[in-house]
Scaffold this motif. Structure first.
Motif, PDB file in Angstrom:
ATOM      1  N   SER A  64     -35.053  78.558  18.680  1.00 51.50           N
ATOM      2  CA  SER A  64     -34.862  77.320  18.975  1.00 51.50           C
ATOM      3  C   SER A  64     -33.292  76.838  18.144  1.00 51.50           C
ATOM      4  O   SER A  64     -32.648  76.134  18.598  1.00 51.50           O
ATOM      5  CB  SER A  64     -35.806  76.089  18.573  1.00 51.50           C
ATOM      6  OG  SER A  64     -36.048  76.195  17.044  1.00 51.50           O
ATOM      7  N   GLU A  66     -31.028  78.859  17.545  1.00 47.26           N
ATOM      8  CA  GLU A  66     -29.664  79.247  18.507  1.00 47.26           C
ATOM      9  C   GLU A  66     -29.616  78.797  19.838  1.00 47.26           C
ATOM     10  O   GLU A  66     -28.654  78.319  20.197  1.00 47.26           O
ATOM     11  CB  GLU A  66     -29.916  80.809  18.924  1.00 47.26           C
ATOM     12  CG  GLU A  66     -28.983  81.521  19.350  1.00 47.26           C
ATOM     13  CD  GLU A  66     -27.766  81.498  18.888  1.00 47.26           C
ATOM     14  OE1 GLU A  66     -26.643  81.824  19.258  1.00 47.26           O
ATOM     15  OE2 GLU A  66     -27.798  81.599  17.692  1.00 47.26           O
ATOM     16  N   ALA A  67     -30.614  78.037  20.241  1.00 50.17           N
ATOM     17  CA  ALA A  67     -30.528  77.400  21.469  1.00 50.17           C
ATOM     18  C   ALA A  67     -29.768  75.879  21.434  1.00 50.17           C
ATOM     19  O   ALA A  67     -29.022  75.666  22.114  1.00 50.17           O
ATOM     20  CB  ALA A  67     -31.919  77.129  22.074  1.00 50.17           C
ATOM     21  N   LEU A  68     -30.258  75.342  20.475  1.00 52.91           N
ATOM     22  CA  LEU A  68     -29.674  74.054  19.878  1.00 52.91           C
ATOM     23  C   LEU A  68     -28.022  74.327  19.590  1.00 52.91           C
ATOM     24  O   LEU A  68     -27.365  73.589  20.241  1.00 52.91           O
ATOM     25  CB  LEU A  68     -30.071  73.452  18.668  1.00 52.91           C
ATOM     26  CG  LEU A  68     -31.558  72.998  18.949  1.00 52.91           C
ATOM     27  CD1 LEU A  68     -32.092  72.623  17.418  1.00 52.91           C
ATOM     28  CD2 LEU A  68     -31.637  71.659  19.638  1.00 52.91           C
ATOM     29  N   ARG A  69     -27.897  75.407  18.777  1.00 53.74           N
ATOM     30  CA  ARG A  69     -26.377  75.660  18.533  1.00 53.74           C
ATOM     31  C   ARG A  69     -25.512  75.894  19.810  1.00 53.74           C
ATOM     32  O   ARG A  69     -24.365  75.313  20.037  1.00 53.74           O
ATOM     33  CB  ARG A  69     -26.050  77.072  17.834  1.00 53.74           C
ATOM     34  CG  ARG A  69     -24.882  77.151  17.124  1.00 53.74           C
ATOM     35  CD  ARG A  69     -24.654  78.543  16.805  1.00 53.74           C
ATOM     36  NE  ARG A  69     -24.858  79.482  17.635  1.00 53.74           N
ATOM     37  CZ  ARG A  69     -24.092  79.777  18.522  1.00 53.74           C
ATOM     38  NH1 ARG A  69     -22.698  79.328  18.751  1.00 53.74           N
ATOM     39  NH2 ARG A  69     -24.212  80.968  19.493  1.00 53.74           N
ATOM     40  N   ARG A  70     -26.059  76.744  20.917  1.00 48.36           N
ATOM     41  CA  ARG A  70     -25.444  77.006  22.325  1.00 48.36           C
ATOM     42  C   ARG A  70     -25.142  75.625  22.840  1.00 48.36           C
ATOM     43  O   ARG A  70     -24.350  75.353  23.616  1.00 48.36           O
ATOM     44  CB  ARG A  70     -26.443  78.057  22.826  1.00 48.36           C
ATOM     45  CG  ARG A  70     -25.916  79.238  22.382  1.00 48.36           C
ATOM     46  CD  ARG A  70     -26.483  80.290  23.622  1.00 48.36           C
ATOM     47  NE  ARG A  70     -27.803  80.101  24.065  1.00 48.36           N
ATOM     48  CZ  ARG A  70     -28.977  80.637  23.314  1.00 48.36           C
ATOM     49  NH1 ARG A  70     -29.009  81.428  22.760  1.00 48.36           N
ATOM     50  NH2 ARG A  70     -30.163  80.504  23.703  1.00 48.36           N
ATOM     51  N   GLU A  71     -26.290  74.866  22.949  1.00 47.26           N
ATOM     52  CA  GLU A  71     -26.272  73.481  23.576  1.00 47.26           C
ATOM     53  C   GLU A  71     -25.159  72.418  23.101  1.00 47.26           C
ATOM     54  O   GLU A  71     -24.532  71.970  23.854  1.00 47.26           O
ATOM     55  CB  GLU A  71     -27.693  72.625  23.785  1.00 47.26           C
ATOM     56  CG  GLU A  71     -27.638  71.489  24.409  1.00 47.26           C
ATOM     57  CD  GLU A  71     -27.228  71.560  25.577  1.00 47.26           C
ATOM     58  OE1 GLU A  71     -27.073  70.613  26.438  1.00 47.26           O
ATOM     59  OE2 GLU A  71     -27.507  72.729  26.465  1.00 47.26           O
ATOM     60  N   GLY A  72     -25.062  72.644  21.727  1.00 49.29           N
ATOM     61  CA  GLY A  72     -24.004  71.729  21.169  1.00 49.29           C
ATOM     62  C   GLY A  72     -22.534  72.371  21.510  1.00 49.29           C
ATOM     63  O   GLY A  72     -21.732  71.579  21.724  1.00 49.29           O
ATOM     64  N   TYR A  73     -22.471  73.572  21.431  1.00 45.83           N
ATOM     65  CA  TYR A  73     -21.149  74.212  21.817  1.00 45.83           C
ATOM     66  C   TYR A  73     -20.778  73.986  23.221  1.00 45.83           C
ATOM     67  O   TYR A  73     -19.753  73.666  23.781  1.00 45.83           O
ATOM     68  CB  TYR A  73     -21.338  75.779  21.668  1.00 45.83           C
ATOM     69  CG  TYR A  73     -20.098  76.312  21.915  1.00 45.83           C
ATOM     70  CD1 TYR A  73     -18.790  76.336  20.763  1.00 45.83           C
ATOM     71  CD2 TYR A  73     -19.785  77.317  22.841  1.00 45.83           C
ATOM     72  CE1 TYR A  73     -17.702  76.761  21.108  1.00 45.83           C
ATOM     73  CE2 TYR A  73     -18.507  77.773  22.914  1.00 45.83           C
ATOM     74  CZ  TYR A  73     -17.407  77.790  22.150  1.00 45.83           C
ATOM     75  OH  TYR A  73     -16.477  78.278  22.335  1.00 45.83           O
ATOM     76  N   ARG A  74     -21.796  73.903  23.996  1.00 41.60           N
ATOM     77  CA  ARG A  74     -21.587  73.528  25.566  1.00 41.60           C
ATOM     78  C   ARG A  74     -21.148  72.326  25.591  1.00 41.60           C
ATOM     79  O   ARG A  74     -20.316  72.062  26.536  1.00 41.60           O
ATOM     80  CB  ARG A  74     -22.813  74.027  26.358  1.00 41.60           C
ATOM     81  CG  ARG A  74     -22.771  73.811  27.902  1.00 41.60           C
ATOM     82  CD  ARG A  74     -23.964  74.008  28.515  1.00 41.60           C
ATOM     83  NE  ARG A  74     -24.671  72.734  28.314  1.00 41.60           N
ATOM     84  CZ  ARG A  74     -24.394  71.584  28.906  1.00 41.60           C
ATOM     85  NH1 ARG A  74     -23.417  71.127  29.673  1.00 41.60           N
ATOM     86  NH2 ARG A  74     -25.303  70.383  28.480  1.00 41.60           N
ATOM     87  N   LEU A  75     -21.966  71.487  25.200  1.00 43.12           N
ATOM     88  CA  LEU A  75     -21.373  69.899  25.172  1.00 43.12           C
ATOM     89  C   LEU A  75     -20.034  69.597  24.748  1.00 43.12           C
ATOM     90  O   LEU A  75     -19.247  68.754  25.372  1.00 43.12           O
ATOM     91  CB  LEU A  75     -22.564  68.955  24.410  1.00 43.12           C
ATOM     92  CG  LEU A  75     -23.904  68.788  25.123  1.00 43.12           C
ATOM     93  CD1 LEU A  75     -24.632  68.262  24.251  1.00 43.12           C
ATOM     94  CD2 LEU A  75     -23.609  68.050  26.425  1.00 43.12           C
ATOM     95  N   GLU A  78     -17.847  70.933  27.111  1.00 40.27           N
ATOM     96  CA  GLU A  78     -17.748  70.020  28.377  1.00 40.27           C
ATOM     97  C   GLU A  78     -16.895  68.550  28.237  1.00 40.27           C
ATOM     98  O   GLU A  78     -16.168  68.319  28.884  1.00 40.27           O
ATOM     99  CB  GLU A  78     -19.072  69.579  28.846  1.00 40.27           C
ATOM    100  CG  GLU A  78     -19.333  68.568  30.092  1.00 40.27           C
ATOM    101  CD  GLU A  78     -20.643  68.353  30.183  1.00 40.27           C
ATOM    102  OE1 GLU A  78     -20.966  67.059  30.764  1.00 40.27           O
ATOM    103  OE2 GLU A  78     -21.531  69.038  29.803  1.00 40.27           O
TER     104      GLU A  78
END
Length: 126
Positions: A64, A66-75, A78
């Motif tokens: 979780s 790593e998933a939070l880090r990836r989501e922040g990077y994606r945002l 964007e």
């Protein structure tokens, strides 16, 4: 793999269950001092049990995290692609239009000094 945290949780819960058993056996045999010792142990161990449960409940797993880090990077990517983040110029101003939001400077962070400020005399002349 058994970690120190797992051992701490097991020891705390085991001691708490033993103290509850002392209370129950003291009450069943009309042995007041045994029940009192069990009650004192239970009240002493209760904060440790609560703390270990809260820590276990709020722990974030590696997946979780790593998933939070990836989501922040994606945002972030964007927002940059949409032009929502505009970096300031060298003099601290931004090239923005009324439709474009800007990056606000945090007042808790000191502003970078320019070369002109470094060359200014430190004494005031009257």
């Amino acid at each position: 793999m058994i970690t120190r945290e797992h051992l701490n949780i097991a020891a705390t819960h085991l001691a708490f269950v033993i103290s509850l058993a002392l209370i129950a056996s003291g009450a069943a045999t009309d042995n007041g001092p045994l029940a009192a010792v069990g009650a004192c142990l239970a009240f002493a161990l209760l904060p440790g049990v609560i703390l270990s449960r809260v820590r276990r409940h709020t722990r974030i797993s590696r997946d979780s995290d790593e998933a939070l880090r990836r989501e922040g990077y994606r945002l972030c990517l964007e927002h940059c692609s949409r032009g929502l983040i505009t970096p300031p110029n060298g003099d601290g101003t931004t090239n923005t239009t009324p439709d474009t939001p800007t990056v606000r400077r945090l007042h808790a962070v000191p502003a970078p000094r320019s070369a002109a400020q470094d060359e200014a005399p430190s004494r005031r002349t009257a």
